[in-house]
Structure formats: structure tokens, C-alpha cells
Scaffold this motif. Structure first.
Motif, mmCIF file in Angstrom:
data_model
loop_
_atom_site.group_PDB
_atom_site.id
_atom_site.type_symbol
_atom_site.label_atom_id
_atom_site.label_comp_id
_atom_site.label_asym_id
_atom_site.label_seq_id
_atom_site.Cartn_x
_atom_site.Cartn_y
_atom_site.Cartn_z
ATOM 1 N N GLY A 291 68.491 51.182 43.962
ATOM 2 C CA GLY A 291 69.268 52.058 44.827
ATOM 3 C C GLY A 291 68.393 53.074 45.526
ATOM 4 O O GLY A 291 67.297 53.400 45.077
ATOM 5 N N SER A 292 68.909 53.581 46.648
ATOM 6 C CA SER A 292 68.239 54.625 47.409
ATOM 7 C C SER A 292 69.332 55.572 47.901
ATOM 8 O O SER A 292 70.257 55.151 48.594
ATOM 9 C CB SER A 292 67.471 54.002 48.580
ATOM 10 N N PHE A 293 69.204 56.862 47.526
ATOM 11 C CA PHE A 293 70.285 57.816 47.785
ATOM 12 C C PHE A 293 69.737 59.063 48.463
ATOM 13 O O PHE A 293 68.584 59.445 48.272
ATOM 14 C CB PHE A 293 70.966 58.211 46.464
ATOM 15 N N ARG A 294 70.605 59.751 49.205
ATOM 16 C CA ARG A 294 70.232 61.029 49.814
ATOM 17 C C ARG A 294 70.348 62.165 48.804
ATOM 18 O O ARG A 294 69.587 63.114 48.855
ATOM 19 C CB ARG A 294 71.125 61.335 51.012
ATOM 20 N N LYS A 295 71.308 62.026 47.901
ATOM 21 C CA LYS A 295 71.508 63.089 46.910
ATOM 22 C C LYS A 295 70.916 62.660 45.577
ATOM 23 O O LYS A 295 71.093 61.532 45.127
ATOM 24 C CB LYS A 295 73.000 63.370 46.731
ATOM 25 N N ARG A 296 70.227 63.569 44.938
ATOM 26 C CA ARG A 296 69.601 63.263 43.655
ATOM 27 C C ARG A 296 70.670 63.002 42.585
ATOM 28 O O ARG A 296 70.453 62.210 41.678
ATOM 29 C CB ARG A 296 68.678 64.400 43.238
ATOM 30 N N ALA A 297 71.830 63.612 42.695
ATOM 31 C CA ALA A 297 72.895 63.417 41.698
ATOM 32 C C ALA A 297 73.365 61.952 41.693
ATOM 33 O O ALA A 297 73.648 61.387 40.619
ATOM 34 C CB ALA A 297 74.064 64.357 41.987
ATOM 35 N N TRP B 4 65.086 61.293 50.399
ATOM 36 C CA TRP B 4 65.649 60.069 49.796
ATOM 37 C C TRP B 4 65.143 59.966 48.368
ATOM 38 O O TRP B 4 64.010 60.309 48.069
ATOM 39 C CB TRP B 4 65.210 58.811 50.562
ATOM 40 N N TYR B 5 66.027 59.434 47.509
ATOM 41 C CA TYR B 5 65.662 59.265 46.105
ATOM 42 C C TYR B 5 65.890 57.795 45.725
ATOM 43 O O TYR B 5 67.009 57.290 45.812
ATOM 44 C CB TYR B 5 66.516 60.175 45.211
ATOM 45 N N ARG B 6 64.806 57.121 45.335
ATOM 46 C CA ARG B 6 64.869 55.700 44.969
ATOM 47 C C ARG B 6 64.923 55.567 43.455
ATOM 48 O O ARG B 6 64.172 56.234 42.741
ATOM 49 C CB ARG B 6 63.641 54.943 45.486
ATOM 50 N N VAL B 7 65.802 54.647 42.977
ATOM 51 C CA VAL B 7 65.882 54.342 41.546
ATOM 52 C C VAL B 7 65.133 53.019 41.358
ATOM 53 O O VAL B 7 65.515 51.984 41.900
ATOM 54 C CB VAL B 7 67.348 54.205 41.083
ATOM 55 N N VAL B 8 64.035 53.075 40.588
ATOM 56 C CA VAL B 8 63.120 51.945 40.467
ATOM 57 C C VAL B 8 62.900 51.611 39.003
ATOM 58 O O VAL B 8 62.750 52.505 38.165
ATOM 59 C CB VAL B 8 61.770 52.275 41.154
ATOM 60 N N LEU B 9 62.863 50.300 38.717
ATOM 61 C CA LEU B 9 62.524 49.808 37.374
ATOM 62 C C LEU B 9 61.194 49.080 37.469
ATOM 63 O O LEU B 9 60.898 48.436 38.460
ATOM 64 C CB LEU B 9 63.579 48.832 36.867
ATOM 65 N N GLY B 10 60.409 49.142 36.410
ATOM 66 C CA GLY B 10 59.168 48.367 36.375
ATOM 67 C C GLY B 10 57.992 49.265 36.125
ATOM 68 O O GLY B 10 58.149 50.424 35.756
ATOM 69 N N PRO B 11 56.832 48.778 36.275
ATOM 70 C CA PRO B 11 56.367 47.534 36.867
ATOM 71 C C PRO B 11 56.481 46.338 35.905
ATOM 72 O O PRO B 11 56.449 46.501 34.685
ATOM 73 C CB PRO B 11 54.910 47.824 37.199
ATOM 74 N N TYR B 12 56.589 45.162 36.485
ATOM 75 C CA TYR B 12 56.679 43.902 35.741
ATOM 76 C C TYR B 12 55.457 43.059 36.083
ATOM 77 O O TYR B 12 55.007 43.039 37.221
ATOM 78 C CB TYR B 12 57.942 43.125 36.122
ATOM 79 N N GLU B 13 54.945 42.338 35.090
ATOM 80 C CA GLU B 13 53.796 41.457 35.337
ATOM 81 C C GLU B 13 54.205 40.233 36.146
ATOM 82 O O GLU B 13 53.480 39.796 37.019
ATOM 83 C CB GLU B 13 53.170 41.010 34.020
ATOM 84 N N THR B 14 55.375 39.658 35.815
ATOM 85 C CA THR B 14 55.818 38.448 36.519
ATOM 86 C C THR B 14 57.197 38.680 37.122
ATOM 87 O O THR B 14 57.951 39.547 36.681
ATOM 88 C CB THR B 14 55.890 37.247 35.556
ATOM 89 N N LYS B 15 57.490 37.883 38.110
ATOM 90 C CA LYS B 15 58.797 37.974 38.747
ATOM 91 C C LYS B 15 59.889 37.510 37.784
ATOM 92 O O LYS B 15 61.019 37.978 37.837
ATOM 93 C CB LYS B 15 58.818 37.130 40.022
#
Length: 191
Positions: free
Chosen positions: A123-129, A155-166
């Protein structure tokens, strides 16, 4: 055709048919040749079926029962015919069964080249909440995510990872989809 104004057919006398009365009915002959042909065909069919089935006539079955006598084994001490002993079980002449049981197969598996690390943005949001709300929903699934600000904290991006493989990233994305968190994308990012 005008059905209302048509003529009525003439009335017949009792016992009279349309084709000329009793005399015409008496003159019709039974086609005996066709009847005889039908009887012969049925008899041939029954005989053919018995021949195919290998059955015998009723008279032959009674005669065979009378002539056949049950064969009984006589003990070895009597003077009658002695049954031959059972032949030995033949030995297997195939060697491939033993060869395959002891065979080991070696397979060269090339090492998988790992590309750049994979990150999954959900996700990518304008509000941090809003970003914090999505991060909490992901945390309820047992996964850890981070919030990265971009564009001077607009903008605030919600990111998971990093992952070695797809494949690893896909497994976690499917876990999130089962929890109704859709829209996660896997990218070759490096933060």
C-alpha cells in the motif's frame, strides 16, 4: 377444403369394410412364405447363439453326465495310477530387478542464480494513520512490515521484505490474500 359443406360418406351396412365388404377380407391370403422365412431365421439365430456360447443340446448334456465319472485321487500304496508331483516353481531369469534395486541415480542440479532482493509493497498512503492501519492488519497475519516515507514525507509506503526469491514473496502474498489484503505487488527494489 371446406369441412362444413362437405358431403357425408355413404353409410355402410354392418359387417362391410371400406375395401369392398366381406368378400375382400376373405380373399386376402396369409403370406406363408414370409412366415416360414421368419421361423427359419429365428431357429438359425438360436442355433448360432448356442454355438457361440459353446452350449450343448439338452440330450448331449444328459449323456455327458452319465459318461463322466468323478476322478478321485488314489493313495500311493494302491496299485492305481499315481498323480505326478507338482512341477517346481520356475526361477526368475530376469536380472534387471536386482540391478534396479541397488541402483543409485545421481542428478546434477545447477545452483539457482539469485537476482536482486525482492520487496513487496502492499500500500501507499498520504496519511501515516492509514499506513499504520494496514501495517497492523499485516501484523495480525504474523508478518512483519515497515513503513517507508517518500516524496519528503508526503507518501507512506507499507513494504514487506526483503526476500531472496520471488517464491518466498509469493507465498506471503497468498497468505495476505487469504486474509483479504489485496493489491500487494512484488518488485526488484533495493532500499
Amino acid at each position: 377444403m371446406d369441412y362444413a359443406n362437405r358431403k357425408q360418406p355413404p353409410k355402410r351396412k354392418p359387417g362391410q369394410t371400406r375395401r369392398g365388404g366381406k368378400a375382400a377380407a376373405a380373399q386376402r391370403k396369409v403370406p406363408w412364405a414370409i412366415v416360414l422365412l421368419a421361423v427359419l431365421l429365428v431357429a438359425a439365430l438360436v442355433g448360432g447363439l448356442r454355438f457361440i456360447a459353446g452350449g450343448k443340446d439338452a440330450g448331449d448334456a444328459n449323456n455327458s453326465e452319465v459318461t463322466q465319472q468323478p476322478v478321485t485321487e488314489t493313495p500311493a500304496s494302491s496299485t492305481g495310477p499315481v498323480a505326478a508331483p507338482m512341477p517346481k516353481k520356475p526361477e526368475e531369469r530376469w536380472q534387471y530387478i536386482e540391478e534396479l534395486e541397488n541402483l543409485e541415480v545421481e542428478v546434477d542440479v545447477p545452483e539457482r542464480e539469485l537476482g536482486p532482493p525482492k520487496l513487496m509493497q502492499c500500500g501507499s498512503f498520504r496519511k501515516r494513520a492509514d499506513a499504520e492501519r494496514l501495517r497492523a492488519a499485516i501484523a495480525l497475519q504474523g508478518l512483519e512490515s515497515e513503513i517507508y516515507p517518500s516524496n519528503n514525507n508526503t507518501w507512506y509506503r507499507v513494504v514487506l521484505g526483503p526476500y531472496e526469491t520471488k517464491r518466498d514473496a509469493e507465498a506471503e502474498r497468498h497468505k495476505l490474500q487469504r486474509a483479504s489484503i489485496h493489491g500487494c505487488q512484488i518488485w526488484n527494489w533495493n532500499l
